[in-house]
Design a protein around this motif. Structure first.
Motif, mmCIF file in Angstrom:
data_model
loop_
_atom_site.group_PDB
_atom_site.id
_atom_site.type_symbol
_atom_site.label_atom_id
_atom_site.label_comp_id
_atom_site.label_asym_id
_atom_site.label_seq_id
_atom_site.Cartn_x
_atom_site.Cartn_y
_atom_site.Cartn_z
ATOM 1 N N VAL A 352 -9.862 -0.066 4.680
ATOM 2 C CA VAL A 352 -8.892 -1.116 4.389
ATOM 3 C C VAL A 352 -7.961 -1.297 5.572
ATOM 4 C CG1 VAL A 352 -7.296 0.508 3.291
ATOM 5 C CG2 VAL A 352 -7.168 -1.923 2.713
ATOM 6 N N GLU A 353 -7.552 -2.527 5.814
ATOM 7 C CA GLU A 353 -6.538 -2.809 6.819
ATOM 8 C C GLU A 353 -5.732 -4.033 6.388
ATOM 9 O OE1 GLU A 353 -8.021 -3.902 10.646
ATOM 10 O OE2 GLU A 353 -9.509 -5.283 9.844
ATOM 11 N N ARG A 354 -4.493 -4.068 6.842
ATOM 12 C CA ARG A 354 -3.636 -5.211 6.533
ATOM 13 C C ARG A 354 -3.616 -6.142 7.727
ATOM 14 N NH1 ARG A 354 -0.231 -6.262 2.547
ATOM 15 N NH2 ARG A 354 -0.183 -4.117 1.780
ATOM 16 N N GLY A 355 -3.979 -7.406 7.491
ATOM 17 C CA GLY A 355 -4.003 -8.394 8.560
ATOM 18 C C GLY A 355 -2.613 -8.828 8.975
ATOM 19 N N LYS A 356 -2.540 -9.627 10.045
ATOM 20 C CA LYS A 356 -1.251 -10.087 10.552
ATOM 21 C C LYS A 356 -0.518 -10.937 9.528
ATOM 22 C CE LYS A 356 -2.619 -9.924 15.423
ATOM 23 N NZ LYS A 356 -2.817 -10.709 16.670
ATOM 24 N N SER A 417 -2.079 12.049 10.137
ATOM 25 C CA SER A 417 -2.003 10.936 11.072
ATOM 26 C C SER A 417 -1.511 9.691 10.344
ATOM 27 C CB SER A 417 -3.367 10.683 11.701
ATOM 28 O OG SER A 417 -3.237 9.781 12.796
ATOM 29 N N SER A 418 -1.184 8.652 11.102
ATOM 30 C CA SER A 418 -0.643 7.420 10.524
ATOM 31 C C SER A 418 -1.514 6.956 9.367
ATOM 32 C CB SER A 418 -0.580 6.327 11.589
ATOM 33 O OG SER A 418 -1.850 6.182 12.222
ATOM 34 N N LEU A 419 -0.908 6.720 8.212
ATOM 35 C CA LEU A 419 -1.664 6.482 6.986
ATOM 36 C C LEU A 419 -2.039 5.016 6.824
ATOM 37 C CD1 LEU A 419 0.537 8.804 4.794
ATOM 38 C CD2 LEU A 419 -1.862 9.217 5.380
ATOM 39 N N ASP A 420 -3.151 4.768 6.145
ATOM 40 C CA ASP A 420 -3.592 3.415 5.841
ATOM 41 C C ASP A 420 -2.913 2.910 4.573
ATOM 42 O OD1 ASP A 420 -5.257 3.380 8.032
ATOM 43 O OD2 ASP A 420 -7.064 3.905 6.912
ATOM 44 N N PHE A 421 -2.994 1.612 4.368
ATOM 45 C CA PHE A 421 -2.513 1.042 3.118
ATOM 46 C C PHE A 421 -3.478 1.425 1.999
ATOM 47 C CE2 PHE A 421 -0.821 -1.749 6.415
ATOM 48 C CZ PHE A 421 0.518 -1.821 6.048
ATOM 49 N N PRO A 422 -2.969 1.818 0.845
ATOM 50 C CA PRO A 422 -3.879 2.161 -0.251
ATOM 51 C C PRO A 422 -4.578 0.920 -0.794
ATOM 52 C CG PRO A 422 -1.602 2.179 -1.005
ATOM 53 C CD PRO A 422 -1.549 1.970 0.480
ATOM 54 N N LEU A 423 -5.769 1.125 -1.333
ATOM 55 C CA LEU A 423 -6.499 0.036 -1.954
ATOM 56 C C LEU A 423 -5.910 -0.261 -3.322
ATOM 57 C CD1 LEU A 423 -8.632 1.403 0.103
ATOM 58 C CD2 LEU A 423 -10.312 0.144 -1.221
ATOM 59 N N PRO A 424 -5.925 -1.523 -3.734
ATOM 60 C CA PRO A 424 -5.414 -1.848 -5.070
ATOM 61 C C PRO A 424 -6.320 -1.270 -6.148
ATOM 62 C CG PRO A 424 -6.458 -3.773 -4.064
ATOM 63 C CD PRO A 424 -6.399 -2.715 -3.010
ATOM 64 N N MET A 425 -5.694 -0.827 -7.234
ATOM 65 C CA MET A 425 -6.441 -0.317 -8.385
ATOM 66 C C MET A 425 -5.974 -1.046 -9.631
ATOM 67 S SD MET A 425 -6.880 3.803 -7.727
ATOM 68 C CE MET A 425 -5.143 4.168 -7.871
ATOM 69 N N PRO A 426 -6.885 -1.462 -10.509
ATOM 70 C CA PRO A 426 -8.326 -1.257 -10.394
ATOM 71 C C PRO A 426 -8.947 -2.164 -9.333
ATOM 72 C CG PRO A 426 -7.854 -2.624 -12.287
ATOM 73 C CD PRO A 426 -6.524 -2.179 -11.750
ATOM 74 N N LEU A 427 -10.156 -1.817 -8.930
ATOM 75 C CA LEU A 427 -10.871 -2.633 -7.962
ATOM 76 C C LEU A 427 -11.208 -3.995 -8.561
ATOM 77 C CD1 LEU A 427 -13.444 -0.026 -6.584
ATOM 78 C CD2 LEU A 427 -11.535 -1.015 -5.303
ATOM 79 N N SER A 445 -5.337 7.289 -2.608
ATOM 80 C CA SER A 445 -3.920 7.578 -2.389
ATOM 81 C C SER A 445 -3.663 7.671 -0.896
ATOM 82 C CB SER A 445 -3.528 8.898 -3.054
ATOM 83 O OG SER A 445 -2.214 9.280 -2.668
ATOM 84 N N ASN A 446 -2.486 7.215 -0.454
ATOM 85 C CA ASN A 446 -2.098 7.412 0.941
ATOM 86 C C ASN A 446 -0.967 8.429 1.076
ATOM 87 O OD1 ASN A 446 0.041 5.856 0.030
ATOM 88 N ND2 ASN A 446 0.147 4.592 1.879
ATOM 89 N N ASP A 447 -0.867 9.344 0.106
ATOM 90 C CA ASP A 447 -0.002 10.515 0.262
ATOM 91 C C ASP A 447 -0.662 11.505 1.224
ATOM 92 O OD1 ASP A 447 1.633 9.416 -1.635
ATOM 93 O OD2 ASP A 447 1.308 10.953 -3.149
ATOM 94 N N VAL A 448 0.122 12.124 2.104
ATOM 95 C CA VAL A 448 -0.415 13.196 2.937
ATOM 96 C C VAL A 448 -0.827 14.358 2.030
ATOM 97 C CG1 VAL A 448 0.125 14.903 4.721
ATOM 98 C CG2 VAL A 448 0.967 12.552 4.936
ATOM 99 N N GLY A 449 -2.005 14.913 2.278
ATOM 100 C CA GLY A 449 -2.453 16.018 1.442
ATOM 101 C C GLY A 449 -3.794 16.574 1.868
#
Length: 488
Positions: A352-356, A417-427, A445-449
């Protein structure tokens, strides 16, 4: 009275004369036994002070290899079950001339390794081992508690204008994660790749990363991985998986000098760009986890570091390389009843990535690998004895199961490392990382762990935890079935 005392003393003396001859044989046996005991080897304090890191990595068929990095002029000694021997030189001290990298030439520099990398194969069944007086963690016949982490370094990248706060342990939480995970006392640590992220210099005036080393030399490897990972390097042996940050145009030189368990070979060391076709690829291998309740389990380690994002042409030499390697995976899988396939790029998970514009773009699994694998296993991708696959690369935790027979996929890329945006749930309905595969369960989840895989008889309990000790997800794997839940 005096006469009585003399008689008493005479009796005591006679008694000693009788006892001493009887005790002599016993005393001789004790002294003989003591003389056979080995004295503790003397530790060379100068040698010990020069050792900057030491650890154990597992290689092909689980071969344990002790490694050490030292600033001394020669390799330190290793002691195994009381026997002392010198470690072998793996890579000497040198500064490697600047080569083509993933960065612009002005943002790159030569790779300085003013240290020796030393190694020694651990003897079968060794009960104790140490380097320069510090004990090494030894592999257990059956690994029952396995820690999985990935994507751990602090990102400094000019091309993305992204400079993570390496000086803030909350914003770069790898060290905190290591401290928390080490308390679990794992039998084995698996890193699914991307150890090194400090590629370019911190901009002048930026206090968040001021003073950080950068580039691909030892000082950066020490800051980005070895220093913060010390508690886990001391806790258990490691299985090292190669990530895209360890390709030849990035930190490949350090990968081959420090982490890969196989012999270091000239031409496969990433020193010269002309040899990258050798240095960027390596065959898969298996790491046995032992037999428990009649079930033999193992890890299959796959180097996907250089895989492209697009499907490869069938006449591309890299396509043939991957095809041959996946045929080897099939052969390796036959060695065990239960297999975890481990590589860096998720094959059955989302990116996943967030566009401009702010919108989220969701990508399927590694298309190039999927395409090759479908030539061998059109629907499942993997051989039947592969029940789960582990990866990183996406800076999230993910867990996916499928109703169409594909193995369970775990992603443990949230190591700091720099975290990604989490995916929406539910898909969204019909969302899938592989055409034709139906997702049965998904969480992220984008919690460090980190992940913990515990073996209980023929069951595997997989748990994902964050730094605060909160359970993110739990899965129970048994007899080709996986059931997952997210705590409420």
């Amino acid at each position: 009275m005096q006469k009585l005392n003399q008689q008493k003393l005479s009796k005591q003396t006679n008694s000693r004369r009788v006892l001493l001859p009887a005790l002599i044989p016993a005393l001789m046996l004790i002294l003989s036994a003591c003389s056979g005991l080995q004295q503790a080897p003397q530790v060379d304090n100068t040698q010990a002070a020069a050792v900057q890191s030491r650890w154990v990595v597992l290689g092909e068929q689980g071969q344990p290899i002790a490694r050490a990095v030292t600033s001394a002029a020669s390799c330190p000694d290793i002691v195994q079950d009381g026997q002392t021997s010198a470690m072998q030189l793996r890579a000497g001290a040198e500064t490697i001339a600047q080569r083509k990298t993933a960065s612009k030439p002005e943002d790159s520099k030569p790779s300085a390794f003013p240290v020796l990398t030393c190694e020694a194969v651990l003897k079968p069944g060794v009960q104790s081992a140490s380097i320069a007086g510090q004990a090494l963690p030894l592999p257990k016949p059956v690994a029952q508690k396995i820690l999985v982490i990935g994507d751990t370094g602090c990102r400094l990248k000019t091309a993305d204008n992204y400079f993570q706060s390496c000086n803030d342990s909350d914003k770069w939480a790898f060290r905190q994660m290591v401290t928390a995970a080490a308390r679990l006392q794992p039998d084995l640590v698996v890193h699914v790749g991307d150890y090194h992220y400090r590629e370019n210099a911190c901009p002048e005036g930026n206090p968040e990363c001021a003073g950080s080393p950068w580039g691909y030399g030892w000082d950066t490897w020490q800051a980005d991985f070895f220093a913060p990972a010390q508690a886990l390097l001391k806790a258990a042996p490691w299985v090292m998986v190669r990530g895209n940050h360890e390709t030849c145009v990035r930190a490949g030189q350090g990968w081959w000098r420090l982490l890969d368990p196989r012999p270091l070979q000239a031409g496969r060391d990433c020193n010269l760009a002309a040899n990258d076709s050798q240095g960027d690829y390596s065959p898969p291998y298996a790491v046995p986890l032992g037999r428990l309740n009649g079930q033999q389990a193992q890890l299959i380690v796959f180097d996907s570091s250089k895989v492209p994002y697009k499907v490869l042409a069938k006449d591309d030499p890299v396509y043939a390389t991957y095809m041959q390697q996946f045929k080897q995976v099939d052969q390796l899988a036959e060695q065990a009843d239960f297999n975890f396939f481990i590589n860096h790029h998720p094959i059955l998970a989302f990116a996943v990535e967030r566009g401009k514009s702010g919108d989220l773009k969701i990508w399927p699994g590694a298309l190039a690998l999927q395409d090759v694998m479908q030539q061998i296993h059109p629907v499942r991708l993997f051989p039947e004895k592969v029940q789960a696959t582990l990866a990183g690369h996406v800076h999230l935790f993910e867990a996916l199961t499928f109703s169409t027979g594909q193995p369970t996929q775990f992603v443990s890329g949230n190591g700091g490392s720099s975290l990604d945006f989490p995916l929406p749930m539910p898909l969204q309905p019909g969302a899938t990382p592989l055409a034709g595969a139906t997702v049965d369960f998904f969480t992220n989840s984008n919690d460090v762990g980190y992940m913990l895989m515990e073996r209980k008889g023929q069951r595997w309990i997989i748990q994902a935890w964050n730094l605060a000790g909160r359970l993110l997800a739990e899965c129970d794997m048994h007899n080709q079935r996986t059931q997952c839940r997210v705590p409420s």
